[in-house]
Design a protein around this motif. Structure first.
Motif, PDB file in Angstrom:
ATOM      1  N   PRO A   1       0.828  -1.207   0.000  1.00 29.16           N
ATOM      2  CA  PRO A   1       0.000   0.000   0.000  1.00 29.16           C
ATOM      3  C   PRO A   1       0.865   1.260   0.000  1.00 29.16           C
ATOM      4  CG  PRO A   1      -0.026  -1.053   2.149  1.00 29.16           C
ATOM      5  CD  PRO A   1       0.711  -1.963   1.228  1.00 29.16           C
ATOM      6  N   ASN A   2       0.440   2.256  -0.749  1.00 30.63           N
ATOM      7  CA  ASN A   2       1.130   3.535  -0.811  1.00 30.63           C
ATOM      8  C   ASN A   2       0.216   4.570  -0.173  1.00 30.63           C
ATOM      9  OD1 ASN A   2       2.602   5.787  -1.344  1.00 30.63           O
ATOM     10  ND2 ASN A   2       2.417   5.659  -3.579  1.00 30.63           N
ATOM     11  N   HIS A   3       0.488   4.877   1.078  1.00 30.15           N
ATOM     12  CA  HIS A   3      -0.376   5.803   1.802  1.00 30.15           C
ATOM     13  C   HIS A   3      -0.046   7.260   1.505  1.00 30.15           C
ATOM     14  CE1 HIS A   3      -2.167   2.516   3.959  1.00 30.15           C
ATOM     15  NE2 HIS A   3      -0.989   2.080   4.350  1.00 30.15           N
ATOM     16  N   GLY A   4       1.118   7.528   0.969  1.00 30.04           N
ATOM     17  CA  GLY A   4       1.487   8.899   0.648  1.00 30.04           C
ATOM     18  C   GLY A   4       1.504   9.775   1.890  1.00 30.04           C
TER      19      GLY A   4
END
Length: 128
Positions: free
Chosen positions: A31-34
């Motif tokens: 996952p790329n939560h930024g």
């Protein structure tokens, strides 16, 4: 000269009968939560099994299922949702009273078709 076309045809047809290679299901990307605030872990990440004395969590099972059979699971969910919406639209409710009434109708119909003696024998055989 006839040997070359025959050999090439045999090579071609032998390749057509080979089974397809099975690929491992793709793992979901991390996952790329930024810049978003990280969400707390879901409360229902319970341990559902132990493999070699190591706990297996519900989230791991769901991730593996979606990676290996995602399309099939999504199709089943869509059919379940359509069925549930259709039942609500038609006003069909499966309350315990409704289910009991349906069971009584089925038992009485079987009693009439099989006869009283066979009905009692069947109940005794099933220890009911």
């Amino acid at each position: 000269m006839r040997i070359v076309p025959i050999v090439s045809a045999l090579v071609f047809f032998s390749g057509c009968g080979a089974p397809p290679l099975r690929e491992e299901p793709a793992k979901p990307p991390p996952p790329n939560h930024g810049d978003a605030i990280p969400e707390p872990p879901p409360p229902q990440d319970d341990i559902v099994a132990f493999i070699d004395k190591e706990p297996v969590r519900l989230r791991e099972v769901v991730d593996h299922s979606m990676a290996s059979r995602g399309k099939e699971l999504i199709d089943k969910y869509i059919l379940w949702k359509l069925r549930r919406d259709r039942l609500e639209e038609l006003g069909i409710r499966n309350t315990p009273d409704e289910l009991r009434r349906r069971a009584e109708v089925m038992v009485s119909a079987y009693r009439k078709s099989a006869g009283e003696e066979k009905f009692k024998k069947d109940l005794a055989a099933r220890k009911l």
